[in-house]
Design a protein around this motif. Structure first.
Motif, mmCIF file in Angstrom:
data_model
loop_
_atom_site.group_PDB
_atom_site.id
_atom_site.type_symbol
_atom_site.label_atom_id
_atom_site.label_comp_id
_atom_site.label_asym_id
_atom_site.label_seq_id
_atom_site.Cartn_x
_atom_site.Cartn_y
_atom_site.Cartn_z
ATOM 1 N N VAL A 13 -12.488 52.452 -51.040
ATOM 2 C CA VAL A 13 -13.612 51.560 -51.330
ATOM 3 C C VAL A 13 -13.158 50.451 -52.279
ATOM 4 C CG1 VAL A 13 -15.876 51.419 -52.464
ATOM 5 C CG2 VAL A 13 -15.403 53.260 -50.839
ATOM 6 N N ASP A 14 -12.372 50.798 -53.284
ATOM 7 C CA ASP A 14 -11.880 49.797 -54.228
ATOM 8 C C ASP A 14 -11.021 48.746 -53.517
ATOM 9 O OD1 ASP A 14 -13.182 51.156 -56.255
ATOM 10 O OD2 ASP A 14 -11.355 52.072 -57.063
ATOM 11 N N ILE A 15 -10.180 49.174 -52.598
ATOM 12 C CA ILE A 15 -9.339 48.237 -51.837
ATOM 13 C C ILE A 15 -10.216 47.334 -50.984
ATOM 14 C CG2 ILE A 15 -7.673 48.062 -49.928
ATOM 15 C CD1 ILE A 15 -6.351 50.628 -51.143
ATOM 16 N N GLN A 16 -11.199 47.922 -50.310
ATOM 17 C CA GLN A 16 -12.071 47.121 -49.447
ATOM 18 C C GLN A 16 -12.887 46.125 -50.273
ATOM 19 O OE1 GLN A 16 -13.462 48.656 -45.910
ATOM 20 N NE2 GLN A 16 -15.399 47.583 -45.918
ATOM 21 N N ARG A 17 -13.425 46.575 -51.390
ATOM 22 C CA ARG A 17 -14.195 45.661 -52.249
ATOM 23 C C ARG A 17 -13.321 44.517 -52.740
ATOM 24 N NH1 ARG A 17 -17.594 50.200 -55.612
ATOM 25 N NH2 ARG A 17 -19.337 50.337 -54.139
ATOM 26 N N SER A 18 -12.087 44.817 -53.071
ATOM 27 C CA SER A 18 -11.159 43.783 -53.527
ATOM 28 C C SER A 18 -10.894 42.758 -52.420
ATOM 29 C CB SER A 18 -9.851 44.425 -53.984
ATOM 30 O OG SER A 18 -8.934 43.439 -54.374
ATOM 31 N N ALA A 19 -10.675 43.223 -51.205
ATOM 32 C CA ALA A 19 -10.420 42.311 -50.080
ATOM 33 C C ALA A 19 -11.647 41.449 -49.785
ATOM 34 C CB ALA A 19 -10.010 43.107 -48.841
ATOM 35 N N ILE A 20 -12.812 42.062 -49.806
ATOM 36 C CA ILE A 20 -14.043 41.311 -49.565
ATOM 37 C C ILE A 20 -14.252 40.287 -50.677
ATOM 38 C CG2 ILE A 20 -16.577 41.502 -49.490
ATOM 39 C CD1 ILE A 20 -16.101 44.276 -48.085
ATOM 40 N N GLY A 21 -14.011 40.699 -51.903
ATOM 41 C CA GLY A 21 -14.141 39.786 -53.034
ATOM 42 C C GLY A 21 -13.178 38.619 -52.947
ATOM 43 N N HIS A 22 -11.966 38.882 -52.496
ATOM 44 C CA HIS A 22 -10.973 37.817 -52.342
ATOM 45 C C HIS A 22 -11.449 36.795 -51.309
ATOM 46 C CE1 HIS A 22 -6.980 36.138 -52.812
ATOM 47 N NE2 HIS A 22 -6.881 36.066 -51.496
ATOM 48 N N ARG A 23 -11.964 37.303 -50.200
ATOM 49 C CA ARG A 23 -12.486 36.426 -49.144
ATOM 50 C C ARG A 23 -13.662 35.599 -49.656
ATOM 51 N NH1 ARG A 23 -15.317 39.728 -44.811
ATOM 52 N NH2 ARG A 23 -17.075 39.393 -46.161
ATOM 53 N N SER A 24 -14.565 36.224 -50.396
ATOM 54 C CA SER A 24 -15.732 35.476 -50.872
ATOM 55 C C SER A 24 -15.357 34.500 -51.983
ATOM 56 C CB SER A 24 -16.844 36.429 -51.312
ATOM 57 O OG SER A 24 -16.483 37.152 -52.443
ATOM 58 N N THR A 25 -14.276 34.768 -52.698
ATOM 59 C CA THR A 25 -13.787 33.814 -53.688
ATOM 60 C C THR A 25 -13.389 32.515 -53.001
ATOM 61 O OG1 THR A 25 -13.083 35.528 -55.236
ATOM 62 C CG2 THR A 25 -11.962 33.395 -55.412
ATOM 63 N N TRP A 26 -12.668 32.619 -51.887
ATOM 64 C CA TRP A 26 -12.289 31.411 -51.134
ATOM 65 C C TRP A 26 -13.522 30.617 -50.734
ATOM 66 C CZ3 TRP A 26 -8.432 33.474 -46.904
ATOM 67 C CH2 TRP A 26 -7.199 33.774 -47.482
ATOM 68 N N THR A 27 -14.490 31.305 -50.146
ATOM 69 C CA THR A 27 -15.696 30.623 -49.679
ATOM 70 C C THR A 27 -16.428 29.982 -50.856
ATOM 71 O OG1 THR A 27 -15.900 32.239 -47.901
ATOM 72 C CG2 THR A 27 -17.837 30.899 -48.373
ATOM 73 N N GLY A 28 -16.586 30.746 -51.921
ATOM 74 C CA GLY A 28 -17.308 30.229 -53.080
ATOM 75 C C GLY A 28 -16.637 29.028 -53.707
ATOM 76 N N LEU A 29 -15.333 29.099 -53.867
ATOM 77 C CA LEU A 29 -14.616 27.977 -54.467
ATOM 78 C C LEU A 29 -14.584 26.770 -53.535
ATOM 79 C CD1 LEU A 29 -11.706 29.820 -56.301
ATOM 80 C CD2 LEU A 29 -13.702 28.688 -57.342
ATOM 81 N N THR A 30 -14.470 27.009 -52.241
ATOM 82 C CA THR A 30 -14.514 25.897 -51.283
ATOM 83 C C THR A 30 -15.843 25.157 -51.413
ATOM 84 O OG1 THR A 30 -13.044 27.039 -49.743
ATOM 85 C CG2 THR A 30 -14.423 25.277 -48.829
ATOM 86 N N TYR A 31 -16.928 25.918 -51.435
ATOM 87 C CA TYR A 31 -18.252 25.310 -51.533
ATOM 88 C C TYR A 31 -18.429 24.586 -52.874
ATOM 89 C CZ TYR A 31 -23.203 24.594 -52.100
ATOM 90 O OH TYR A 31 -24.418 24.017 -52.355
ATOM 91 N N THR A 32 -18.111 25.242 -53.986
ATOM 92 C CA THR A 32 -18.372 24.626 -55.292
ATOM 93 C C THR A 32 -17.472 23.419 -55.555
ATOM 94 O OG1 THR A 32 -16.955 26.242 -56.445
ATOM 95 C CG2 THR A 32 -19.336 26.717 -56.346
ATOM 96 N N LYS A 33 -16.241 23.457 -55.077
ATOM 97 C CA LYS A 33 -15.358 22.291 -55.242
ATOM 98 C C LYS A 33 -15.892 21.112 -54.430
ATOM 99 C CE LYS A 33 -12.358 24.099 -58.016
ATOM 100 N NZ LYS A 33 -12.332 23.690 -59.412
ATOM 101 N N ALA A 34 -16.362 21.386 -53.210
ATOM 102 C CA ALA A 34 -16.946 20.320 -52.388
ATOM 103 C C ALA A 34 -18.236 19.808 -53.022
ATOM 104 C CB ALA A 34 -17.207 20.835 -50.971
#
Length: 166
Positions: free
Chosen positions: A14-35
């Motif tokens: 679960v910790d590994i999966q949460r980390s991977a999901i969090g990494h993916r959402s970091t990309w999306t979040g930073l892409t949106y906020t930078k734009a």
């Protein structure tokens, strides 16, 4: 105020999966906020939503192909939400029939990543709604309806989601 609690702690998978999901959402979040910070919030949101919808179509088709009875909502949800996914999002079934599945999600690793980045509640809520386009599209690809009620990102205790036959 968002309360994105976590109660399943120390499960390595679960910790590994949460980390991977969090990494993916970091990309999306930073892409949106930078734009957004560059004055291009509308364009970024449109592109991100289109990409998430396309991802939902791909994932929905994969789930449909794996599901032994793709017209059965329970079969769909058991194919979609593996035991690890259930623990990752701390999901609780409220209703589970072949026509309707109503779920409550008690934790969201995507939201956790956005919170860890320091995003305000309004940004988290916007990103959550964009991310839910994937779930909406998966349901559509399966031929089911999708209803999103409360969300953790909106300050509720859980995310309440229902998948049901049209």
């Amino acid at each position: 105020m968002i309360d994105n609690k976590i109660s399943i702690i120390g499960d390595p998978v679960v910790d590994i999966q949460r980390s991977a999901i969090g990494h993916r959402s970091t990309w999306t979040g930073l892409t949106y906020t930078k734009a957004r910070d560059a004055g291009k919030a509308e364009e970024a949101e449109k592109i991100i939503r289109e990409a998430i919808v396309e991802t939902g179509k791909i994932q929905g088709a994969e789930i449909k192909a794996k599901c032994q009875d793709p017209e059965n909502v329970t079969c769909f949800i058991e194919t979609f939400l593996t035991p690890t996914n259930l623990k990752t999002y701390e999901v609780e079934y409220r209703t589970k029939t072949e026509d309707r599945v109503y779920l409550e999600f008690h934790h969201c690793p995507l939201l956790k990543a956005w919170q860890d980045l320091g995003f305000d509640d309004a940004t988290c809520e916007k990103l959550c709604d964009m991310a839910m386009d994937g779930d909406r599209t998966i349901a559509e690809t399966m031929g089911f309806e999708f209803k999103l009620e409360d969300t953790i990102a909106d300050g509720c205790k859980t995310c309440q989601i229902t998948y049901f036959k049209k």
